[in-house]
Design an enzyme around this catalytic site. Sequence first.
Site: not given
Ligand code: NAD
Length: 253
Positions: A144, A157
């Site tokens: 991130s 985080y």
């Molecule tokens: N959306 C953003 O703006 C953003 C920005 C920077 C980083 N990220 C990172 O991107 C990644 C995905 O995020 P996203 O925005 O797609 O979120 P999201 O919530 O849409 O998807 C995350 C997925 O991870 C799964 N998950 C959570 N805990 C878990 C576990 N213990 N075991 C297995 N699966 C698990 C959830 O069920 C979900 O399907 C994350 O690592 C997040 O930190 C997202």
Amino acid sequence: MAGLVDGKVVLVTGAASGIGQASAALFAAEGAKVMLSDVNEGLGKEVAAHIRSEGGETFFRAADVTDEAQVEALIAETVAAYGRLDAAHNNAGITGAVGALQDVSLEEWQRTLDTNLTSMFLCMKHELRVMQKAGRGAIVNTASGAGVIAAPAFSAYTASKHGLLGLTKTAALENARTGVRVNAILPGSIDTPMLQTFMEMGEESAQLICASQPGGRLGTPQEIAEAAVWLCSDRSGFVSGASLAVDAAAVCR
Ligand SMILES: NC(=O)c1ccc[n+]([C@@H]2O[C@H](COP(=O)([O-])OP(=O)(O)OC[C@H]3O[C@@H](n4cnc5c(N)ncnc54)[C@H](O)[C@@H]3O)[C@@H](O)[C@H]2O)c1
């Protein structure tokens, strides 16, 4: 025309939603055999069914990435199903503890670190064992912008994502001569259910997200998936140890 990752066997975690969902779909569209995994079995199976309906080759297996036995079994099952593991997009993560550091409970801190950092150690540990034996592989970890800049009210985080970059770089160096490449993607603010939940927390969080976007818009999950597929493809053969920001200049300011 051959896809970018034609015939490769790829594991994607957190594949039931957001970035992981888009990544799994793009890997399949670019010719990979994709093992989808998520703790959310219902949504994960739906995503896998959708990818199959589009002609992709995929299989879903539920796993909690904070549990070493489940991670080990997931990777063993991927190898059993498809014969090998060429690439992995370790992506599952949570926002976790929100609030001033002094108000964060040890339990919430631990849950955030377990899900965003220890899970990456566990996934890489078992993926590397398989890939090193094969003498080739590519791992991409979703970090991130909070891996390089601080996000107030998100101490756990921020710490987890800073830690993940250190872990990624160490794994890359340790594997510089094994044929396995290890990289991290730093998404900006991406339009996913995780971000929507955050923006709905209140005016302040919505403003924080808007202010963090020099490009004036949110990124799409597809834009992160494109970077993940490239980093797992042979086109990025000399890229390892990189922290690739995909954020329209958000963290370079
Ligand atoms: N959306 C953003 O703006 C953003 C920005 C920077 C980083 N990220 C990172 O991107 C990644 C995905 O995020 P996203 O925005 O797609 O979120 P999201 O919530 O849409 O998807 C995350 C997925 O991870 C799964 N998950 C959570 N805990 C878990 C576990 N213990 N075991 C297995 N699966 C698990 C959830 O069920 C979900 O399907 C994350 O690592 C997040 O930190 C997202």
